[in-house]
Motif scaffolding. Structure first.
Motif, mmCIF file in Angstrom:
data_model
loop_
_atom_site.group_PDB
_atom_site.id
_atom_site.type_symbol
_atom_site.label_atom_id
_atom_site.label_comp_id
_atom_site.label_asym_id
_atom_site.label_seq_id
_atom_site.Cartn_x
_atom_site.Cartn_y
_atom_site.Cartn_z
ATOM 1 N N LYS A 169 39.342 -10.800 -78.892
ATOM 2 C CA LYS A 169 40.583 -10.058 -78.170
ATOM 3 C C LYS A 169 41.489 -11.027 -77.514
ATOM 4 N N PRO A 170 41.233 -12.149 -76.926
ATOM 5 C CA PRO A 170 42.218 -13.337 -76.375
ATOM 6 C C PRO A 170 43.264 -13.624 -77.290
ATOM 7 N N PHE A 171 42.682 -13.800 -78.630
ATOM 8 C CA PHE A 171 43.700 -14.361 -79.535
ATOM 9 C C PHE A 171 44.504 -13.261 -80.108
ATOM 10 N N LEU A 172 44.181 -11.956 -79.890
ATOM 11 C CA LEU A 172 45.109 -10.978 -80.444
ATOM 12 C C LEU A 172 45.902 -10.580 -79.376
ATOM 13 N N ASP A 173 45.864 -10.874 -78.148
ATOM 14 C CA ASP A 173 46.887 -10.248 -76.988
ATOM 15 C C ASP A 173 48.121 -11.122 -76.963
ATOM 16 N N TYR A 174 48.833 -10.474 -75.898
ATOM 17 C CA TYR A 174 50.198 -11.010 -75.791
ATOM 18 C C TYR A 174 50.277 -12.344 -74.962
ATOM 19 N N TYR A 175 49.756 -13.306 -75.422
ATOM 20 C CA TYR A 175 49.567 -14.408 -74.748
ATOM 21 C C TYR A 175 50.416 -15.469 -75.570
ATOM 22 N N GLU A 176 51.238 -16.353 -74.663
ATOM 23 C CA GLU A 176 51.978 -17.413 -75.752
ATOM 24 C C GLU A 176 51.235 -18.598 -76.078
ATOM 25 N N GLN A 177 50.121 -18.698 -75.479
ATOM 26 C CA GLN A 177 49.125 -19.639 -76.053
ATOM 27 C C GLN A 177 48.079 -19.344 -75.236
ATOM 28 N N VAL A 229 37.449 6.027 -84.636
ATOM 29 C CA VAL A 229 36.720 4.824 -84.617
ATOM 30 C C VAL A 229 36.142 4.288 -83.295
ATOM 31 N N PHE A 230 36.828 4.621 -82.271
ATOM 32 C CA PHE A 230 36.773 3.995 -80.941
ATOM 33 C C PHE A 230 35.228 4.743 -80.306
ATOM 34 N N ASN A 231 35.324 5.820 -80.875
ATOM 35 C CA ASN A 231 34.198 6.884 -80.537
ATOM 36 C C ASN A 231 32.951 6.766 -81.322
ATOM 37 N N ASN A 232 32.916 5.964 -82.601
ATOM 38 C CA ASN A 232 32.057 6.153 -83.542
ATOM 39 C C ASN A 232 31.116 4.855 -83.309
ATOM 40 N N LYS A 233 29.784 5.275 -82.923
ATOM 41 C CA LYS A 233 28.788 4.511 -82.775
ATOM 42 C C LYS A 233 28.317 3.587 -83.717
ATOM 43 N N ASN A 234 28.787 4.034 -85.025
ATOM 44 C CA ASN A 234 28.442 3.029 -86.123
ATOM 45 C C ASN A 234 29.721 2.303 -86.737
ATOM 46 N N SER A 235 30.431 2.085 -85.872
ATOM 47 C CA SER A 235 31.738 1.011 -85.928
ATOM 48 C C SER A 235 31.509 -0.151 -85.110
ATOM 49 N N GLY A 236 32.142 -1.035 -85.723
ATOM 50 C CA GLY A 236 32.007 -2.581 -84.866
ATOM 51 C C GLY A 236 33.304 -2.496 -83.827
ATOM 52 N N LEU A 237 33.965 -1.270 -83.929
ATOM 53 C CA LEU A 237 35.067 -1.165 -82.787
ATOM 54 C C LEU A 237 34.575 -0.116 -82.001
ATOM 55 N N TRP A 238 33.516 0.290 -81.666
ATOM 56 C CA TRP A 238 32.729 1.320 -80.711
ATOM 57 C C TRP A 238 33.160 0.888 -79.353
ATOM 58 N N HIS A 239 33.848 1.514 -78.585
ATOM 59 C CA HIS A 239 34.174 1.416 -77.448
ATOM 60 C C HIS A 239 34.848 -0.184 -77.153
ATOM 61 N N SER A 240 35.538 -0.667 -78.108
ATOM 62 C CA SER A 240 35.982 -2.008 -78.421
ATOM 63 C C SER A 240 37.307 -2.176 -77.479
ATOM 64 N N SER A 241 37.336 -3.437 -76.607
ATOM 65 C CA SER A 241 38.444 -3.369 -75.722
ATOM 66 C C SER A 241 39.807 -3.875 -76.777
ATOM 67 N N ILE A 242 39.591 -4.244 -77.907
ATOM 68 C CA ILE A 242 40.750 -4.448 -78.616
ATOM 69 C C ILE A 242 41.528 -3.036 -78.948
ATOM 70 N N ILE A 243 40.637 -1.918 -79.071
ATOM 71 C CA ILE A 243 41.537 -0.627 -79.147
ATOM 72 C C ILE A 243 42.043 -0.256 -77.925
ATOM 73 N N ASP A 244 41.102 -0.414 -76.965
ATOM 74 C CA ASP A 244 41.513 -0.083 -75.624
ATOM 75 C C ASP A 244 42.676 -0.815 -74.903
ATOM 76 N N ARG A 245 42.929 -1.889 -75.483
ATOM 77 C CA ARG A 245 44.103 -2.571 -75.050
ATOM 78 C C ARG A 245 45.285 -2.473 -75.911
ATOM 79 N N ASN A 246 45.068 -1.455 -76.993
ATOM 80 C CA ASN A 246 46.152 -1.280 -78.002
ATOM 81 C C ASN A 246 46.533 -2.704 -78.633
ATOM 82 N N LEU A 247 45.611 -3.252 -79.154
ATOM 83 C CA LEU A 247 46.014 -4.635 -79.847
ATOM 84 C C LEU A 247 45.933 -4.369 -81.432
#
Length: 317
Positions: A169-177, A229-247
């Protein structure tokens, strides 16, 4: 003793030769190099590859082509490009990720700048999630430091243990570095069967209502996918902060393939093997596939995944 002129000439020739051999254009013709800053993708080549090699996926082609070219042409993107590809097996997710990797790095999956992770191979044990997260961060940090335009492909996201993927998640966010490293030129691709049922139902509903398959738009499916996908317990993205942060920039749906698309896959495979295309064999292979729904038999339940194996049976013909 050597004359001063001879020594000077020898040094000059050696310096010139060393300079030539070390010139990036010469060096990179023999050793794979990271693309230069500002180097753009070939839009014509990418479109041709998608048109000629990916069948039945008008929506995925359009979305990915625009997303990737827009990202490539942007001299200063605010974040890495993040694509999440969804659909049943055999619909072309792996194929598209390979095409894209080849356009960024000509060696494709063989490139030292393209990294493929398989959930069941690289992250198999649920009790090792903390270790996987640390290893994943170190791997990505090291490889982006070596090549800013690195490509990372995560396959089998539906089999990924929840929480592992949040490490990036830190690498996908809106950070310059992040710790002195910029990740803004990297590309991350998720491949998942999760959401495939939602896509298939929506596609069948279009068919049932008499609408054309080609009229399906991203807005018809993307909201369903992101929530599903966010609500699918059989998904690696279940309740993921990557989706929650719209990344995730795009949730890309891959539609179920009809028999006409299966036939296109058969023809392409026959051509790749150097065979003359025989329409009787094309039809025979397509007929051996299984289709759903049970009554209408519109869509191949394995896409084109078993086309190669089916064609092997007909090689003698």
């Amino acid at each position: 003793a050597l004359e001063p002129l001879s020594v000077g000439l020898a040094i000059g020739v050696a310096s010139a030769l060393t300079g030539y051999l070390s010139h990036p254009r010469f060096y990179c013709s023999y050793v794979e190099c990271c693309p230069r800053a500002g180097q753009r993708l070939n839009a014509t080549a990418l479109k041709a590859q998608l048109d000629n090699r990916l069948f039945g996926q008008h929506l995925a082609k359009d979305v990915v082509l625009k997303a990737v070219l827009g990202f490539s042409n942007n001299p200063s993107p605010k974040k890495p490009l993040m694509l999440s590809l969804h659909g049943w097996a055999g619909t072309g997710k792996n194929f598209l990720s390979q095409i894209l990797a080849e356009q960024v790095h000509p060696a494709g999956l063989r490139s030292k700048f393209v990294h493929l992770f398989l959930a069941t191979l690289h992250f198999p044990h649920q009790d090792q999630v903390k270790l996987y997260k640390e290893q994943l961060q170190n791997w990505i940090r090291g490889n982006v430091s070596a090549c800013p335009s690195s490509v990372f492909i995560f396959d089998e996201m539906d089999k990924m243990h929840p929480g592992v993927i949040d490490a990036i998640k830190p690498f996908l966010d809106y950070y310059e570095q992040v710790d002195g490293v910029s990740y803004r030129k990297a590309i991350f691709i998720f491949l998942s069967n999760a959401g495939g049922d939602l896509i298939n139902k929506a596609t069948l509903d279009f068919w049932t209502s008499g609408k054309r398959r080609e009229d399906i738009q991203l807005k018809d499916l993307e909201p369903l996918l992101s929530v599903g996908v966010f609500n699918n317990k059989n998904s690696g993205l279940w309740h993921s902060s990557i989706i929650d942060r719209n990344l995730i920039d795009y949730f890309v749906p891959f539609l179920p393939l009809e028999q006409k698309h299966v036939k296109m896959c058969v023809r392409a495979e026959m051509t790749a093997r150097g065979y003359a295309v025989d329409e009787k064999i094309v039809q025979a292979v397509a007929d051996e596939m299984t289709y759903f729904p049970k009554e209408q038999k519109i869509y191949s339940d394995k896409g084109c995944k078993t086309v190669q194996a089916k064609l092997d049976i007909h090689e003698d013909l």
